[in-house]
Scaffold this motif. Structure first.
Motif, PDB file in Angstrom:
ATOM      1  N   SER A   1       0.843  -1.209   0.000  1.00 51.11           N
ATOM      2  CA  SER A   1       0.000   0.000   0.000  1.00 51.11           C
ATOM      3  C   SER A   1       0.875   1.255   0.000  1.00 51.11           C
ATOM      4  O   SER A   1       0.541   2.245  -0.657  1.00 51.11           O
ATOM      5  CB  SER A   1      -0.969   0.005   1.181  1.00 51.11           C
ATOM      6  OG  SER A   1      -0.272   0.043   2.399  1.00 51.11           O
ATOM      7  N   PHE A   2       1.994   1.230   0.708  1.00 47.08           N
ATOM      8  CA  PHE A   2       2.926   2.357   0.704  1.00 47.08           C
ATOM      9  C   PHE A   2       3.498   2.569  -0.692  1.00 47.08           C
ATOM     10  O   PHE A   2       3.573   3.696  -1.192  1.00 47.08           O
ATOM     11  CB  PHE A   2       4.051   2.131   1.713  1.00 47.08           C
ATOM     12  CG  PHE A   2       5.147   3.159   1.636  1.00 47.08           C
ATOM     13  CD1 PHE A   2       4.964   4.426   2.144  1.00 47.08           C
ATOM     14  CD2 PHE A   2       6.347   2.855   1.026  1.00 47.08           C
ATOM     15  CE1 PHE A   2       5.965   5.387   2.051  1.00 47.08           C
ATOM     16  CE2 PHE A   2       7.354   3.796   0.927  1.00 47.08           C
ATOM     17  CZ  PHE A   2       7.159   5.070   1.449  1.00 47.08           C
ATOM     18  N   LEU A   3       3.894   1.479  -1.353  1.00 50.44           N
ATOM     19  CA  LEU A   3       4.459   1.585  -2.703  1.00 50.44           C
ATOM     20  C   LEU A   3       3.419   2.106  -3.691  1.00 50.44           C
ATOM     21  O   LEU A   3       3.735   2.934  -4.549  1.00 50.44           O
ATOM     22  CB  LEU A   3       5.008   0.233  -3.154  1.00 50.44           C
ATOM     23  CG  LEU A   3       6.222  -0.271  -2.373  1.00 50.44           C
ATOM     24  CD1 LEU A   3       6.541  -1.710  -2.755  1.00 50.44           C
ATOM     25  CD2 LEU A   3       7.427   0.627  -2.590  1.00 50.44           C
ATOM     26  N   ARG A   4       2.166   1.648  -3.568  1.00 46.61           N
ATOM     27  CA  ARG A   4       1.104   2.167  -4.439  1.00 46.61           C
ATOM     28  C   ARG A   4       0.916   3.666  -4.219  1.00 46.61           C
ATOM     29  O   ARG A   4       0.757   4.437  -5.158  1.00 46.61           O
ATOM     30  CB  ARG A   4      -0.206   1.422  -4.200  1.00 46.61           C
ATOM     31  CG  ARG A   4      -0.285   0.097  -4.929  1.00 46.61           C
ATOM     32  CD  ARG A   4      -1.691  -0.477  -4.902  1.00 46.61           C
ATOM     33  NE  ARG A   4      -2.115  -0.882  -3.576  1.00 46.61           N
ATOM     34  CZ  ARG A   4      -1.853  -2.048  -3.017  1.00 46.61           C
ATOM     35  NH1 ARG A   4      -1.178  -2.962  -3.677  1.00 46.61           N
ATOM     36  NH2 ARG A   4      -2.267  -2.327  -1.803  1.00 46.61           N
TER      37      ARG A   4
ATOM     38  N   GLY B   1       8.451  11.459 -12.136  1.00 41.76           N
ATOM     39  CA  GLY B   1       9.571  10.640 -12.596  1.00 41.76           C
ATOM     40  C   GLY B   1       9.927   9.449 -11.737  1.00 41.76           C
ATOM     41  O   GLY B   1      10.936   8.795 -12.015  1.00 41.76           O
ATOM     42  N   LEU B   2       9.132   9.136 -10.718  1.00 38.11           N
ATOM     43  CA  LEU B   2       9.453   7.970  -9.896  1.00 38.11           C
ATOM     44  C   LEU B   2       9.132   6.700 -10.663  1.00 38.11           C
ATOM     45  O   LEU B   2       8.055   6.561 -11.236  1.00 38.11           O
ATOM     46  CB  LEU B   2       8.656   7.975  -8.586  1.00 38.11           C
ATOM     47  CG  LEU B   2       8.869   6.750  -7.683  1.00 38.11           C
ATOM     48  CD1 LEU B   2      10.308   6.692  -7.175  1.00 38.11           C
ATOM     49  CD2 LEU B   2       7.891   6.765  -6.516  1.00 38.11           C
TER      50      LEU B   2
ATOM     51  N   ASP C   1       3.727   5.545  -5.809  1.00 39.40           N
ATOM     52  CA  ASP C   1       3.554   5.546  -7.256  1.00 39.40           C
ATOM     53  C   ASP C   1       2.517   6.581  -7.675  1.00 39.40           C
ATOM     54  O   ASP C   1       2.760   7.366  -8.592  1.00 39.40           O
ATOM     55  CB  ASP C   1       3.131   4.153  -7.736  1.00 39.40           C
ATOM     56  CG  ASP C   1       2.907   4.104  -9.226  1.00 39.40           C
ATOM     57  OD1 ASP C   1       3.881   4.365  -9.981  1.00 39.40           O
ATOM     58  OD2 ASP C   1       1.774   3.826  -9.652  1.00 39.40           O
ATOM     59  N   GLU C   2       1.369   6.595  -7.003  1.00 36.20           N
ATOM     60  CA  GLU C   2       0.318   7.557  -7.336  1.00 36.20           C
ATOM     61  C   GLU C   2       0.785   8.997  -7.142  1.00 36.20           C
ATOM     62  O   GLU C   2       0.468   9.881  -7.937  1.00 36.20           O
ATOM     63  CB  GLU C   2      -0.920   7.298  -6.487  1.00 36.20           C
ATOM     64  CG  GLU C   2      -1.636   6.003  -6.832  1.00 36.20           C
ATOM     65  CD  GLU C   2      -2.677   5.614  -5.801  1.00 36.20           C
ATOM     66  OE1 GLU C   2      -2.926   6.396  -4.841  1.00 36.20           O
ATOM     67  OE2 GLU C   2      -3.245   4.517  -5.942  1.00 36.20           O
ATOM     68  N   LYS C   3       1.540   9.224  -6.089  1.00 32.40           N
ATOM     69  CA  LYS C   3       1.957  10.583  -5.748  1.00 32.40           C
ATOM     70  C   LYS C   3       3.109  11.093  -6.616  1.00 32.40           C
ATOM     71  O   LYS C   3       3.140  12.279  -6.963  1.00 32.40           O
ATOM     72  CB  LYS C   3       2.348  10.639  -4.267  1.00 32.40           C
ATOM     73  CG  LYS C   3       2.644  12.023  -3.762  1.00 32.40           C
ATOM     74  CD  LYS C   3       2.794  12.046  -2.255  1.00 32.40           C
ATOM     75  CE  LYS C   3       3.024  13.471  -1.784  1.00 32.40           C
ATOM     76  NZ  LYS C   3       3.113  13.562  -0.335  1.00 32.40           N
TER      77      LYS C   3
END
Length: 82
Positions: free
Chosen positions: A45-48, A58-59, A51-53
């Motif tokens: 959930s942290f990685l999602r 460029g991440l 990614d969204e943010k």
């Protein structure tokens, strides 16, 4: 200097790529996971969220599955879990 990760057995949620394609144009976050690991699952959930943010800035998040148990070596099981 970096060493390319080569010859993965499968790509899930992505077409085949090399990390060198992203060096210099993206911030790359590499995470090593095992889909059967609860600690790894707790990071999803942290990685999602990251990614969204930050994707538009460029991440690039690259998850590398490092299987431990026999059922984790089956790429179709990994794809189903993702």
């Amino acid at each position: 200097r970096y060493i390319e990760i080569v010859s993965p057995s499968a790509f899930v949620n992505s077409d085949a790529f090399t990390i060198s394609e992203h060096v210099g144009s993206h911030v790359i976050l590499v995470t090593f996971i095992t889909y059967g690991c609860m600690n790894c699952q707790n990071t999803f959930s942290f990685l999602r969220h990251m990614d969204e943010k930050y994707r538009e800035q460029g991440l690039q998040i690259i998850g590398i599955h490092t299987p431990e148990f026999a059922y984790e070596h089956d790429a179709s099981n990994v794809a189903a879990a993702m």
